[in-house]
Design an enzyme around this catalytic site. Structure first.
Site, PDB file in Angstrom:
ATOM      1  CG  ASP A 108      -5.314   2.571   7.279  1.00 56.26           C
ATOM      2  OD1 ASP A 108      -4.095   2.617   7.082  1.00 56.26           O
ATOM      3  OD2 ASP A 108      -6.073   1.847   6.600  1.00 56.26           O
ATOM      4  CE  LYS A 136      -2.051   0.932   9.084  1.00 56.31           C
ATOM      5  NZ  LYS A 136      -2.278  -0.413   8.493  1.00 56.31           N
ATOM      6  CG  PHE A 157      -3.331  -5.492   8.274  1.00 55.99           C
ATOM      7  CD1 PHE A 157      -4.257  -4.547   7.862  1.00 55.99           C
ATOM      8  CD2 PHE A 157      -3.741  -6.490   9.158  1.00 55.99           C
ATOM      9  CE1 PHE A 157      -5.571  -4.596   8.310  1.00 55.99           C
ATOM     10  CE2 PHE A 157      -5.051  -6.540   9.603  1.00 55.99           C
ATOM     11  CZ  PHE A 157      -5.967  -5.600   9.181  1.00 55.99           C
TER      12      PHE A 157
END
Ligand code: IMP
Ligand code: MG
Length: 180
Positions: A108, A136, A157
């Site tokens: 992330d 991501k 998410f």
């Protein structure tokens, strides 16, 4: 605690099906086999998010393979790009002499892995790579790149296949977007 209706209503839509995950894991296993070419490896999974991925990935490799688990959390102040990684559960062995692959659920901001890689490198493994189920890239705060990623996703998410929201949904067999 949520009611079952609340729980189910937050599973917004399936992003990656079980079949897509299965096929990508077969490919990842072949990638690992070709890289290590018969040499033994140690797969290190970061709990809890990567436990499902680890269970499937380790069964997709054919090279001699050991597995290990650790828990790590990164702490940051403000916008610093590197923090203190707190190992809340460590490996049960030294990794010197091992070809190590960190098996992660998702990259992330990149902070956790960035710090964890530094910690494990300092222990002098023969080699160290990172395989991540999801990435991501649009969320990155530190310049971190894994060696192999199964799926690159937009900034949603996500839950399922090990990934949680407040500890729920890890047991979904697919990856879904979480939301209202
Ligand atoms: P990073 O240090 O920001 O890269 O944090 C990675 C960790 O945050 C992962 O190992 C996950 O536990 C958690 N995380 C990041 N994005 C998501 C998500 O979309 N769903 C569930 N957990 C996430
Ligand atoms: Mg988590």
């Amino acid at each position: 605690m949520p009611t079952v209706e609340e729980y189910q209503s937050k599973i917004k839509r399936v992003l990656i099906t079980k079949e897509e995950i299965d096929a990508a894991i077969v490919k990842a296993g072949k990638y690992i086999d070709s890289l290590y070419d018969g040499r033994p490896i140690l797969l290190v999974s970061v709990l809890k998010g990567a436990f499902v991925f680890m269970a499937d990935l380790c069964r997709a490799v054919s090279v001699p393979c050991e597995i290990g688990f650790m828990c790590a959390k990164s702490y940051y102040e403000g916008t610093v790009s590197s923090g203190v990684v707190k190992i809340t559960m460590d490996l049960d062995r030294e990794i010197e002499g091992y070809h190590v692959i960190i098996v992660e659920d998702i990259i992330d901001t990149g902070r956790t892995l960035n710090d964890l890689v530094q910690v494990l490198k300092a222990r002098n493994p023969l080699s160290l790579r990172v395989v991540s189920l999801l990435d991501k890239p649009s969320r990155r705060l530190v310049d971190f790149k894994g060696d192999y990623t199964l799926f690159t996703i937009p900034d949603h998410f996500v839950i399922g296949y090990g990934l949680d929201c407040a500890e729920y949904y890890r047991n979904l067999p697919y990856i879904a977007e979480y939301g209202e």
